[in-house]
Design a protein around this motif. Structure first.
Motif, PDB file in Angstrom:
ATOM      1  N   LYS A  15      -2.162 -12.727   1.933  1.00  0.00           N
ATOM      2  CA  LYS A  15      -1.433 -12.297   3.128  1.00  0.00           C
ATOM      3  C   LYS A  15      -1.555 -10.799   3.335  1.00  0.00           C
ATOM      4  O   LYS A  15      -1.258 -10.014   2.449  1.00  0.00           O
ATOM      5  CB  LYS A  15       0.042 -12.689   2.986  1.00  0.00           C
ATOM      6  N   GLY A  18       0.764 -11.156   9.879  1.00  0.00           N
ATOM      7  CA  GLY A  18       1.231 -12.379  10.521  1.00  0.00           C
ATOM      8  C   GLY A  18       0.221 -13.513  10.543  1.00  0.00           C
ATOM      9  O   GLY A  18       0.598 -14.683  10.535  1.00  0.00           O
ATOM     10  N   LEU A  19      -1.079 -13.182  10.563  1.00  0.00           N
ATOM     11  CA  LEU A  19      -2.114 -14.225  10.558  1.00  0.00           C
ATOM     12  C   LEU A  19      -1.883 -15.202   9.407  1.00  0.00           C
ATOM     13  O   LEU A  19      -1.987 -16.425   9.566  1.00  0.00           O
ATOM     14  CB  LEU A  19      -3.494 -13.554  10.448  1.00  0.00           C
ATOM     15  N   ILE A 305      10.438  -3.213   8.797  1.00  0.00           N
ATOM     16  CA  ILE A 305       9.551  -3.899   7.841  1.00  0.00           C
ATOM     17  C   ILE A 305       8.217  -4.119   8.546  1.00  0.00           C
ATOM     18  O   ILE A 305       8.188  -4.687   9.638  1.00  0.00           O
ATOM     19  CB  ILE A 305      10.106  -5.284   7.430  1.00  0.00           C
ATOM     20  N   GLY A 306       7.139  -3.668   7.935  1.00  0.00           N
ATOM     21  CA  GLY A 306       5.848  -3.957   8.553  1.00  0.00           C
ATOM     22  C   GLY A 306       4.781  -2.979   8.134  1.00  0.00           C
ATOM     23  O   GLY A 306       5.042  -2.014   7.408  1.00  0.00           O
ATOM     24  N   LYS A 312       1.876  -0.062  15.396  1.00  0.00           N
ATOM     25  CA  LYS A 312       3.310  -0.298  15.190  1.00  0.00           C
ATOM     26  C   LYS A 312       4.165   0.885  15.652  1.00  0.00           C
ATOM     27  O   LYS A 312       5.392   0.832  15.539  1.00  0.00           O
ATOM     28  CB  LYS A 312       3.589  -0.583  13.713  1.00  0.00           C
ATOM     29  N   GLY A 335       7.202  -0.742   3.996  1.00  0.00           N
ATOM     30  CA  GLY A 335       5.916  -0.823   4.675  1.00  0.00           C
ATOM     31  C   GLY A 335       4.850  -0.049   3.940  1.00  0.00           C
ATOM     32  O   GLY A 335       5.143   0.762   3.059  1.00  0.00           O
ATOM     33  N   SER A 336       3.622  -0.320   4.321  1.00  0.00           N
ATOM     34  CA  SER A 336       2.525   0.447   3.742  1.00  0.00           C
ATOM     35  C   SER A 336       1.368   0.420   4.714  1.00  0.00           C
ATOM     36  O   SER A 336       1.366  -0.350   5.677  1.00  0.00           O
ATOM     37  CB  SER A 336       2.105  -0.138   2.398  1.00  0.00           C
ATOM     38  N   GLY A 364       5.167   0.229   0.130  1.00  0.00           N
ATOM     39  CA  GLY A 364       4.485  -0.791  -0.658  1.00  0.00           C
ATOM     40  C   GLY A 364       4.692  -2.136   0.002  1.00  0.00           C
ATOM     41  O   GLY A 364       5.133  -2.214   1.161  1.00  0.00           O
ATOM     42  N   TYR A 365       4.361  -3.174  -0.721  1.00  0.00           N
ATOM     43  CA  TYR A 365       4.476  -4.528  -0.174  1.00  0.00           C
ATOM     44  C   TYR A 365       5.328  -5.368  -1.122  1.00  0.00           C
ATOM     45  O   TYR A 365       5.042  -5.448  -2.300  1.00  0.00           O
ATOM     46  CB  TYR A 365       3.084  -5.160  -0.021  1.00  0.00           C
ATOM     47  N   SER A 366       6.396  -5.940  -0.618  1.00  0.00           N
ATOM     48  CA  SER A 366       7.208  -6.815  -1.466  1.00  0.00           C
ATOM     49  C   SER A 366       7.844  -7.911  -0.619  1.00  0.00           C
ATOM     50  O   SER A 366       8.764  -7.679   0.165  1.00  0.00           O
ATOM     51  CB  SER A 366       8.310  -6.011  -2.164  1.00  0.00           C
ATOM     52  N   ALA A 370      11.568  -7.948   1.155  1.00  0.00           N
ATOM     53  CA  ALA A 370      11.633  -8.188   2.604  1.00  0.00           C
ATOM     54  C   ALA A 370      12.757  -9.183   2.928  1.00  0.00           C
ATOM     55  O   ALA A 370      13.537  -8.973   3.864  1.00  0.00           O
ATOM     56  CB  ALA A 370      10.288  -8.708   3.120  1.00  0.00           C
ATOM     57  N   LEU A 391       6.212 -11.045  14.150  1.00  0.00           N
ATOM     58  CA  LEU A 391       7.038 -12.034  13.450  1.00  0.00           C
ATOM     59  C   LEU A 391       8.332 -11.406  12.970  1.00  0.00           C
ATOM     60  O   LEU A 391       9.334 -12.100  12.800  1.00  0.00           O
ATOM     61  CB  LEU A 391       6.268 -12.609  12.250  1.00  0.00           C
ATOM     62  N   THR A 392       8.314 -10.086  12.763  1.00  0.00           N
ATOM     63  CA  THR A 392       9.498  -9.477  12.136  1.00  0.00           C
ATOM     64  C   THR A 392      10.745  -9.647  13.008  1.00  0.00           C
ATOM     65  O   THR A 392      11.819  -9.921  12.489  1.00  0.00           O
ATOM     66  CB  THR A 392       9.263  -7.992  11.819  1.00  0.00           C
ATOM     67  N   ILE A 395      11.905 -13.312  12.570  1.00  0.00           N
ATOM     68  CA  ILE A 395      12.552 -13.550  11.271  1.00  0.00           C
ATOM     69  C   ILE A 395      13.924 -12.882  11.273  1.00  0.00           C
ATOM     70  O   ILE A 395      14.929 -13.478  10.860  1.00  0.00           O
ATOM     71  CB  ILE A 395      11.684 -12.996  10.119  1.00  0.00           C
TER      72      ILE A 395
HETATM   73  P1  ADP Z   1       1.194  -7.987  11.794  1.00  0.00           P
HETATM   74  O1  ADP Z   1       0.561  -9.332  11.711  1.00  0.00           O
HETATM   75  O2  ADP Z   1       0.720  -7.155  12.929  1.00  0.00           O
HETATM   76  O3  ADP Z   1       1.150  -7.241  10.503  1.00  0.00           O
HETATM   77  P2  ADP Z   1       3.674  -9.455  12.234  1.00  0.00           P
HETATM   78  O4  ADP Z   1       5.004  -8.976  12.675  1.00  0.00           O
HETATM   79  O5  ADP Z   1       3.020 -10.505  13.052  1.00  0.00           O
HETATM   80  O6  ADP Z   1       2.764  -8.176  12.085  1.00  0.00           O
HETATM   81  O7  ADP Z   1       3.781 -10.042  10.744  1.00  0.00           O
HETATM   82  C1  ADP Z   1       4.183  -9.249   9.685  1.00  0.00           C
HETATM   83  C2  ADP Z   1       4.506 -10.132   8.497  1.00  0.00           C
HETATM   84  O8  ADP Z   1       4.224  -9.417   7.293  1.00  0.00           O
HETATM   85  C3  ADP Z   1       5.985 -10.483   8.418  1.00  0.00           C
HETATM   86  O9  ADP Z   1       6.108 -11.711   7.716  1.00  0.00           O
HETATM   87  C4  ADP Z   1       6.556  -9.335   7.573  1.00  0.00           C
HETATM   88  O10 ADP Z   1       7.760  -9.689   6.938  1.00  0.00           O
HETATM   89  C5  ADP Z   1       5.428  -9.133   6.582  1.00  0.00           C
HETATM   90  N1  ADP Z   1       5.308  -7.765   6.052  1.00  0.00           N
HETATM   91  C6  ADP Z   1       4.716  -6.708   6.646  1.00  0.00           C
HETATM   92  N2  ADP Z   1       4.745  -5.635   5.834  1.00  0.00           N
HETATM   93  C7  ADP Z   1       5.368  -6.017   4.707  1.00  0.00           C
HETATM   94  C8  ADP Z   1       5.707  -5.355   3.477  1.00  0.00           C
HETATM   95  N3  ADP Z   1       5.399  -4.068   3.272  1.00  0.00           N
HETATM   96  N4  ADP Z   1       6.337  -6.065   2.520  1.00  0.00           N
HETATM   97  C9  ADP Z   1       6.652  -7.369   2.736  1.00  0.00           C
HETATM   98  N5  ADP Z   1       6.358  -8.050   3.854  1.00  0.00           N
HETATM   99  C10 ADP Z   1       5.722  -7.387   4.835  1.00  0.00           C
END
Ligand code: ADP
Length: 490
Positions: A15, A18-19, A305-306, A312, A335-336, A364-366, A370, A391-392, A395
């Protein structure tokens, strides 16, 4: 119906954004509705292998054409939270998927063009004749091209292709070599405005354009973004192509997987809650503060978050931090960015705000953090320059966290302003601003913060209004099945 998804991401194993959520969530919904769904992915070394059950090699002798040689691949199979996934593992000196990253190599077009060819070769050799192949974004744009130009003549006459555009910022614009790599040897034929030639650079091949031209149906991830990319400069040059193919093009709003994202059952949060007992949410706010060493105080908590990407609205995210802190709020960012400069900018900011008891920036990513942020925050800001779906905000609404968003793409389709929306009050669920600048953001954030402090009961209504929306895969799942049926009949 037998459906094969071919994609470069699938949550939670591979991951980036969003894809990945869409590939997993849509597949799950289609299966629940009685369809047989398989997913084909590259076998990255950096996948979350702990989320793959029963991984085993199922195909050892897959030989995939690459220029004038054949590359030996193995294919693995495993279940990802119940989804049937195949992973293609090429064995050769370029080590396409053993680089510790999903994207970001100079030869990304090379890697994913190979993957597209390998996925089809695998289907041919394993006698898979799905009714539908659903592929996603530029990485798999060559799949319908190869199917129509090569594999159809080798007997794969059954599959119809649905192609989903998740983001037109990345189109896979590359050189002529990609044709020779994948066996599309008549360069003159493909270098045609009506085929794969890039609309701006006559010497470049555009993989996403190939996907659009050759698919039986093309979708994008929200109706508003579908309009925006047809009629405005957001399409990065593909507007005319979409216009030519408008009869097979439409927007289907993404869903959210409520099995994963549901405050009533979420295992990552200490207090489960729903719209009926929303006061329980505040236990999560406390837990979040505790975890991030923020002070417990009577203040709203604003979150972001993102990905930290120009799409963005990086500058507005930064501004949201200072505006919130200056107007009686706490702020949490998760975010990262793959861009070193943006990352170090936010790391610098983190250092600067380190001692502030009202702010925490997690660079970072977690996935797990999240969940706690969605549950613990009062508001989430999404000030995107453009946003295909987003998606954020969806959610966040499920968790009773009020979105403050810019009116663009999927944000415009899903968030309805508390003060100005053309909807009854019970259908309003957030705050929306139009202009992509600081006053725009402030106008919405100011109203949200004011409502939180001055009319808490109205703010609570907004929270529950958002929770009552059904942004699950239920509706989009039905739309996609209608599309599949439509193209099968042709
Ligand atoms: P994009 O596909 O443009 O990155 P979206 O809003 O469609 O944006 O989807 C983002 C997804 O990735 C969401 O599920 C969001 O919670 C997750 N996400 C993005 N950045 C992080 C992060 N740093 N840590 C955890 N989850 C993240």
């Amino acid at each position: 119906m037998f459906i094969v998804m071919i994609a470069s991401e699938c949550a939670p194993v591979a991951k980036v954004g969003g894809l990945a959520d869409v590939v997993f969530g849509l597949s799950r919904e289609l299966e629940i509705r009685g369809n047989d769904v398989e997913i084909i992915l590259p076998k990255y070394d950096c996948m979350r292998y702990d989320h793959i059950y029963g991984l085993q090699q199922v195909f050892n002798d897959l030989w995939v054409p690459y220029y004038d040689r054949w590359v030996h691949c193995s294919v693995f199979f495993g279940f990802v939270h119940g989804r049937k996934c195949f992973f293609i593992d090429p064995h050769f000196e370029k080590d396409f998927f053993n680089r510790g990253i999903f994207y970001g190599s100079d030869d990304d077009p090379d890697r994913f063009a190979f993957f597209s060819r390998a996925a089809l070769e695998f289907m041919l050799k394993s006698d898979k004749q799905p009714d539908i192949i659903h592929c996603h974004d530029w990485q798999t744009g060559l799949v319908p091209v190869l199917l129509y130009e090569i594999y159809k003549h080798l007997g794969m006459t059954r599959p119809r292709v649905c192609y989903t555009l998740h983001n037109l910022k990345h189109q896979g614009i590359t050189g002529e070599y990609i044709l020779h790599e994948t066996g599309l040897n008549r360069a003159d034929y493909y270098f045609d405005y009506n085929r794969l030639q890039d609309n701006f650079n006559p010497f470049a091949i555009n993989l996403m354009k190939g996907g659009i031209v050759y698919s039986n149906f093309v979708t994008t991830v929200s109706p508003r973004y579908a309009d925006e990319i047809k009629y405005s400069s957001q399409n990065n040059g593909l507007g005319h192509t979409l216009y030519i193919h408008e009869n097979k093009f439409g927007g289907v709003l993404n869903g959210v997987d409520y099995d994963v994202w549901n405050p009533e059952t979420d295992v990552h949060i200490p207090y489960n809650y729903g719209a009926g007992n929303i006061h329980v949410k505040y236990g999560n706010k406390e837990a979040l503060r505790h975890r991030l060493l923020l002070r417990q105080d009577y203040k709203p908590l604003v979150a972001y978050i993102g990905r930290l990407d120009s799409q963005k609205g990086v500058e507005l995210i930064r501004h949201a931090i200072f505006y919130s802190l200056g107007h009686g709020c706490q702020f949490v960012l998760l975010g990262s960015s793959p861009d070193h400069e943006i990352n170090s900018h936010f790391l610098h900011l983190k250092h600067h705000l380190n001692d502030n008891p009202d702010c925490h920036l997690e660079i970072g990513y977690s996935e797990e953090l999240a969940h706690l942020i969605y549950a613990g925050a009062d508001m989430i800001v999404v000030p995107s320059l453009f946003e295909p779906c987003g998606l954020t905000q969806l959610i966040a609404m499920k968790y009773g966290t009020v979105p403050v968003v810019r009116e663009t793409g999927g944000l415009a389709d899903t968030v309805f302003d508390a003060d100005f929306a053309d909807k009854p009050y019970h259908a309003r669920n957030g705050y929306v601003f139009q202009t992509f600048d600081r006053p725009g953001l402030e106008s919405a954030l100011h109203r949200a913060i004011g409502m939180w402090y001055s009319y808490p009961e109205h703010f609570r209504e907004l929270m529950t209004n958002g929770m009552h929306y059904d942004y699950s895969w239920n509706h989009p799942g039905g739309h996609y099945l209608n599309i599949y049926d439509h193209i099968r009949e042709k």
